[in-house]
Design a protein around this motif. Structure first.
Motif, PDB file in Angstrom:
ATOM      1  N   PHE A   1       0.842  -1.202   0.000  1.00 21.39           N
ATOM      2  CA  PHE A   1       0.000   0.000   0.000  1.00 21.39           C
ATOM      3  C   PHE A   1       0.882   1.259   0.000  1.00 21.39           C
ATOM      4  CE2 PHE A   1      -2.291   3.326   2.279  1.00 21.39           C
ATOM      5  CZ  PHE A   1      -3.576   3.257   1.764  1.00 21.39           C
ATOM      6  N   ILE A   2       1.933   1.223   0.809  1.00 19.81           N
ATOM      7  CA  ILE A   2       2.835   2.392   0.880  1.00 19.81           C
ATOM      8  C   ILE A   2       3.581   2.535  -0.454  1.00 19.81           C
ATOM      9  CG2 ILE A   2       4.824   3.419   2.087  1.00 19.81           C
ATOM     10  CD1 ILE A   2       3.964   1.610   4.539  1.00 19.81           C
TER      11      ILE A   2
ATOM     12  N   ARG B   1       1.732   4.095  -3.164  1.00 28.65           N
ATOM     13  CA  ARG B   1       1.347   5.491  -2.852  1.00 28.65           C
ATOM     14  C   ARG B   1      -0.152   5.708  -2.935  1.00 28.65           C
ATOM     15  NH1 ARG B   1       5.531   9.247  -3.220  1.00 28.65           N
ATOM     16  NH2 ARG B   1       7.536   8.303  -3.642  1.00 28.65           N
ATOM     17  N   ARG B   2      -0.878   4.819  -2.332  1.00 27.66           N
ATOM     18  CA  ARG B   2      -2.334   4.943  -2.321  1.00 27.66           C
ATOM     19  C   ARG B   2      -2.730   6.138  -1.451  1.00 27.66           C
ATOM     20  NH1 ARG B   2      -5.071   1.484  -5.865  1.00 27.66           N
ATOM     21  NH2 ARG B   2      -3.889  -0.445  -6.052  1.00 27.66           N
ATOM     22  N   PRO B   3      -3.743   6.896  -1.865  1.00 25.69           N
ATOM     23  CA  PRO B   3      -4.065   8.120  -1.134  1.00 25.69           C
ATOM     24  C   PRO B   3      -4.986   7.929   0.078  1.00 25.69           C
ATOM     25  CG  PRO B   3      -5.441   7.973  -3.093  1.00 25.69           C
ATOM     26  CD  PRO B   3      -4.539   6.753  -3.102  1.00 25.69           C
ATOM     27  N   TYR B   4      -5.425   6.702   0.315  1.00 22.22           N
ATOM     28  CA  TYR B   4      -6.422   6.481   1.369  1.00 22.22           C
ATOM     29  C   TYR B   4      -5.746   6.365   2.734  1.00 22.22           C
ATOM     30  CZ  TYR B   4      -8.464   5.481  -3.079  1.00 22.22           C
ATOM     31  OH  TYR B   4      -8.824   5.591  -4.401  1.00 22.22           O
ATOM     32  N   ARG B   5      -6.571   6.396   3.777  1.00 22.12           N
ATOM     33  CA  ARG B   5      -6.012   6.325   5.126  1.00 22.12           C
ATOM     34  C   ARG B   5      -5.999   4.888   5.627  1.00 22.12           C
ATOM     35  NH1 ARG B   5      -9.174  10.417   8.836  1.00 22.12           N
ATOM     36  NH2 ARG B   5      -7.791   9.409  10.319  1.00 22.12           N
ATOM     37  N   LEU B   6      -4.976   4.570   6.389  1.00 23.82           N
ATOM     38  CA  LEU B   6      -4.944   3.256   7.031  1.00 23.82           C
ATOM     39  C   LEU B   6      -5.190   3.431   8.525  1.00 23.82           C
ATOM     40  CD1 LEU B   6      -1.872   1.293   5.599  1.00 23.82           C
ATOM     41  CD2 LEU B   6      -4.279   1.216   4.890  1.00 23.82           C
TER      42      LEU B   6
ATOM     43  N   TYR C   1       4.730   3.633   7.394  1.00 24.09           N
ATOM     44  CA  TYR C   1       3.506   4.314   6.927  1.00 24.09           C
ATOM     45  C   TYR C   1       3.476   5.744   7.469  1.00 24.09           C
ATOM     46  CZ  TYR C   1      -1.420   5.579   6.536  1.00 24.09           C
ATOM     47  OH  TYR C   1      -2.594   6.250   6.256  1.00 24.09           O
ATOM     48  N   ALA C   2       3.815   5.894   8.747  1.00 22.09           N
ATOM     49  CA  ALA C   2       3.799   7.237   9.356  1.00 22.09           C
ATOM     50  C   ALA C   2       4.769   8.146   8.614  1.00 22.09           C
ATOM     51  CB  ALA C   2       4.171   7.149  10.835  1.00 22.09           C
ATOM     52  N   SER C   3       5.989   7.641   8.278  1.00 23.82           N
ATOM     53  CA  SER C   3       6.910   8.551   7.574  1.00 23.82           C
ATOM     54  C   SER C   3       6.447   8.827   6.158  1.00 23.82           C
ATOM     55  CB  SER C   3       8.375   8.097   7.575  1.00 23.82           C
ATOM     56  OG  SER C   3       8.516   6.803   7.959  1.00 23.82           O
ATOM     57  N   SER C   4       5.699   7.887   5.551  1.00 26.35           N
ATOM     58  CA  SER C   4       5.191   8.156   4.196  1.00 26.35           C
ATOM     59  C   SER C   4       4.171   9.292   4.212  1.00 26.35           C
ATOM     60  CB  SER C   4       4.568   6.895   3.590  1.00 26.35           C
ATOM     61  OG  SER C   4       3.287   6.657   4.139  1.00 26.35           O
ATOM     62  N   LEU C   5       3.562   9.550   5.358  1.00 23.40           N
ATOM     63  CA  LEU C   5       2.579  10.627   5.453  1.00 23.40           C
ATOM     64  C   LEU C   5       3.252  11.979   5.677  1.00 23.40           C
ATOM     65  CD1 LEU C   5      -0.057   9.012   7.860  1.00 23.40           C
ATOM     66  CD2 LEU C   5      -0.160   9.143   5.383  1.00 23.40           C
TER      67      LEU C   5
END
Ligand code: SF4
Length: 345
Positions: free
Chosen positions: A203-204, A207-212, A246-250
């Motif tokens: 998912f990361i 680069r999917r734009p949705y929230r996990l 995931y947090a750093s991808s945000l």
């Protein structure tokens, strides 16, 4: 050419799938809006608008739909719970929770589930099968039809582990986001996972734009294993690495949601709070506390008392992170978080 299922793709995907059919882009657009923006279950009525194209549309596209087997409305909070019948006669549930002028739809991604979480009624039926993309998408159209409301938020927190049905769930999320379909903002589409680590990384990477959102429920390995057997396949340390990534991808944009099912005498002590802090360290996260709802499949588990829930959220403050206590819409009628098993008496 076999008919193309119009509810299984974004407009562009459907347009390309029928590019050779000779159908004009305008006719495809009108058919797509009919199926998605209007959420229709048949082509009846479209012939008046496209009299010269309707036969071609009927030949080119299939328009599958779920049927509503039953429904319940909560007298407490207005939550609408739909029991939906699939073409093979199996049933699934969707829950529409109204809040502050918005409406959140909790959709199912599988008939049953293979993850065996102890606190969840869906686990008791096991995995029956994966849902197809249209079977996920059509839950929204049927909920809009029954409620008369526009759905503003979608959460993949109904029956099933969404990442166990990755491609179809992401395809459905793309359709929910598609402006010619439900047109829901990507930030208002949330996929909740018990922690299928490879899919989180995928998912990361994509680069999917949705929230996990991550269902943790305990940061102590042996406690989590007893409640969530997936811990054996993907240990907490691996899950924490995926959450960190995931947090750093945000970037600095957002907080990560950590869901925590609060169960009396199980996971509400100081050691539980300390373990969350140690596992997630510097990750910017919100703790989303979900009070356990009683289920027939796990009579040994009890919901937290008001006092123990209050004491737990007080302890959580030491983590210096935002805390939310989830209102579980429809729990008065057995439609709350963890209570869905598509078995209505
Ligand atoms: S909580 Fe979700 S992943 Fe776990 S058994 Fe229930 S439906 Fe499956």
């Amino acid at each position: 050419m076999n008919p193309v299922d119009i509810k299984s793709g974004t407009f562009e995907q459907i347009r390309q799938a029928v590019a050779e059919s000779g159908l004009s882009d305008e006719a495809v657009r009108r058919a797509y809006l009919w199926a998605h923006a209007d959420g229709r279950t048949s082509w009846k009525g479209l012939e008046g608008k496209l009299p010269r194209r309707i036969d071609e549309i009927r030949r080119t596209f299939s328009l599958p739909s779920l049927s509503i087997a039953d429904e319940r409305v909560s007298g407490v909070d207005g939550t609408l719970n739909l029991l939906l019948r699939l073409p093979d006669q199996r049933t699934i549930e969707s829950v529409l929770i109204p809040h502050w002028g918005n409406a959140t739809l909790c959709v199912s991604s599988q008939a049953g589930c293979a993850m065996a979480c102890r606190f969840c009624e869906t686990a008791s039926i096991g995995l029956q099968r994966q849902l197809g993309t249209w079977e996920i998408v059509d839950q929204l159209y049927r909920a809009q039809e029954r409620s008369g409301r526009r759905i503003t938020d979608v959460v993949f927190m109904g029956m099933g582990e969404p990442f166990h049905n990755y491609e179809r769930v992401l395809a459905a999320a793309d359709i929910f986001h598609e402006r010619r379909a439900a047109g829901i903002s990507a930030r208002r589409i949330t996929i909740s996972t018990v922690g299928l680590v490879p899919q989180i990384h995928r998912f990361i990477d994509e680069r999917r734009p949705y929230r996990l959102a991550f269902s943790l429920t305990s940061a102590i390995p042996e406690k989590r294993r007893a409640l969530m057997p997936i811990t054996d396949r993907f240990p907490l340390a691996e899950l924490a690495d995926a959450i960190r990534r995931y947090a750093s991808s945000l970037g600095t944009r957002r907080w990560v949601t950590i869901q925590y099912v609060a169960i009396e005498n199980r996971n509400l002590d100081w050691e539980d709070v300390q373990a969350i802090g140690e596992l997630l360290g510097e990750v910017p996260y919100i703790v989303d506390v979900v009070p356990f709802n009683p289920i027939a499949a796990a009579p040994e588990l009890e919901p937290p008392t008001t006092e123990s829930l209050h004491a737990f959220t007080k302890k959580l403050r030491i983590l210096n992170r935002p805390i939310k206590v989830r209102h579980s819409g429809g729990k008065d009628m057995g439609s709350g978080c963890g209570q869905l098993a598509a078995r209505w008496g």
